[in-house]
Enzyme design. Structure first.
Site, short mmCIF file in Angstrom:
data_model
loop_
_atom_site.label_atom_id
_atom_site.label_comp_id
_atom_site.label_asym_id
_atom_site.label_seq_id
_atom_site.Cartn_x
_atom_site.Cartn_y
_atom_site.Cartn_z
N ILE A 77 -1.13 3.22 11.24
CA ILE A 77 -0.98 1.93 10.56
C ILE A 77 -1.74 2.01 9.25
O ILE A 77 -2.90 2.42 9.23
CB ILE A 77 -1.57 0.82 11.46
CG1 ILE A 77 -0.68 0.63 12.68
CG2 ILE A 77 -1.76 -0.47 10.70
CD1 ILE A 77 -1.27 -0.32 13.70
N CYS A 78 -1.11 1.60 8.17
CA CYS A 78 -1.77 1.66 6.85
C CYS A 78 -2.94 0.68 6.80
O CYS A 78 -2.78 -0.50 7.09
CB CYS A 78 -0.78 1.30 5.75
SG CYS A 78 -1.60 1.02 4.18
N VAL A 79 -4.09 1.18 6.38
CA VAL A 79 -5.29 0.36 6.40
C VAL A 79 -5.20 -0.81 5.42
O VAL A 79 -5.57 -1.94 5.76
CB VAL A 79 -6.56 1.20 6.16
CG1 VAL A 79 -6.55 1.90 4.80
CG2 VAL A 79 -7.81 0.36 6.32
N ALA A 82 -2.84 -3.33 6.75
CA ALA A 82 -3.41 -3.92 7.96
C ALA A 82 -4.49 -4.94 7.64
O ALA A 82 -4.57 -6.00 8.26
CB ALA A 82 -3.97 -2.82 8.85
#
Lengths: 130, 138, 101
Positions: A77-79, A82
């Site tokens: 998941i892209c930080v 997110a």
């Protein structure tokens, strides 16, 4: 072959998450490998364990978690995406002073570099979105 | 960055207008991060995507950050190939003069400043697309 | 070997299909998925566009998406149907994939 998959939309709102899942499953059934599934934009919402879909509906988040466990798939998941949308792992919880985390099993939060790396390392990158 | 020095051709395809949705901004974020990987990068702006590059964006009234100046920094990230589809621009009543002037410094030409935006027809863009290894659309 | 284009929106709602067909080169393939499959039907205002594309490109439609929408009949001749396994094969049979989101 080895696939990279990019999922740009959240579960239930858009078919992209279903299409990506069914594509990934079909690829694995054909003996291909999945290098990484990367979740971006609202796609990060695929990784919250707090969803409670109706009993008679598919459980999109659990389905991802099971796929990751059965086939040892790296689901990232892209930080940055997110943080905007409130998808939090224990580390992010601490770092940003939040009172809870909500990341589902099998997912991890990391940077956009992981998407580029998937593009470099995988034989094909397939994008699902709006 | 990568141990094997693999260089692939990456194309970022932008078909959405800015501000109405977050795709344009988050796509730009990928481009900036991706630049560190020293791949062969191109950007394409098609359809409403051409609106991302227009001059004079002022977001004060909608309370959203104006990220259009970031496109002017792409040259510093060594992004030299920004393709704008001619048909899309014309269909919207726009010309190159309506877009920001994006430049890069050409290392192979004594760091001369050159235009990064290349106006191409749909068919020319199709040829460019066919040459890519990885196409990221947002 | 060439590029596989995927189109996932109804042509009535997006210029994805027309834009894709303007760019896609002869010999490339287009796969209609999700709401993109509505373009596979006969008698729509986009049929001529699809017919023209079929002259030098392959066009596929994802059968489960057609069935889900109740539009698996009355399809334009020449459009080939694939399931998800066929979708996977199309991605490996082509050099690269571009999604027209």
């Amino acid at each position: 072959m080895e696939f990279g998959i990019l999922v740009n939309e959240g579960p239930y709102q858009h078919q992209a998450a279903d299409s990506a899942y069914l594509f990934a499953k079909a690829a694995l059934e054909k003996g291909h490998k999945i290098y990484r599934i990367f979740f971006y934009h609202d796609g990060v919402n695929n990784g919250t364990r707090l969803t409670t879909p109706p009993q008679d509906d598919r459980n999109i988040v659990e389905r991802w978690s099971q796929l990751a466990e059965e086939h040892d798939i790296d689901m990232v998941i892209c930080v940055a995406a997110a943080q905007r949308r409130g998808i939090v792992d224990p580390e992010e919880m601490k770092r940003n002073g939040k009172d809870a985390d909500n990341i589902a099993p099998g997912f991890r939060i990391s940077g956009l570099g992981q998407l580029i790396e998937a593009g470099i390392k995988a034989d094909r990158l397939v994008v699902f979105g709006d | 960055m990568s141990d094997e020095q693999v260089t692939k051709k990456f194309l970022y395809v932008n078909r959405k207008a800015p501000y109405g949705t977050i795709y344009a901004l988050e796509s730009l974020e990928v481009v900036l991060i991706g630049a560190a990987f020293e791949q062969d990068v191109s950007l394409a702006f098609i359809g409403d995507g051409v609106y991302q590059l227009t001059k004079g964006q002022d977001t004060k009234g909608i309370g959203v950050k104006n990220f259009s100046p970031t496109y002017r920094a792409l040259g510093e990230y060594d992004i030299q190939k920004i393709y704008v589809e001619k048909e899309s621009l014309e269909a919207r009543g726009l010309t190159l003069d309506d877009l920001q002037h994006l430049v890069y410094e050409d290392e192979d030409d004594d760091w001369a400043e050159k235009d990064a935006i290349k106006l191409v027809s749909a068919k020319e863009l199709g040829e460019i697309m066919e040459q890519q290894d990885v196409v990221l659309s947002f | 070997m060439s590029m596989l284009h995927t189109v996932n929106k109804s042509p009535f709602n997006s210029d994805g299909l027309s834009s894709c067909l303007q760019c896609a080169l002869a010999g490339s393939s287009v796969l209609l998925i999700e709401d993109g499959v509505y373009a596979a039907r006969r008698g729509t205002q986009y049929e001529a566009l699809v017919q023209e594309a079929l002259k030098d490109k392959k066009i596929y439609a994802l059968q489960p998406d057609l069935e889900a929408r109740g539009v698996k009949s009355n399809l334009i001749d020449g459009i080939e149907l694939v399931d998800y396994a066929g979708f996977v094969d199309l991605t490996t049979d082509h050099d690269s994939v571009q999604a027209w989101l």
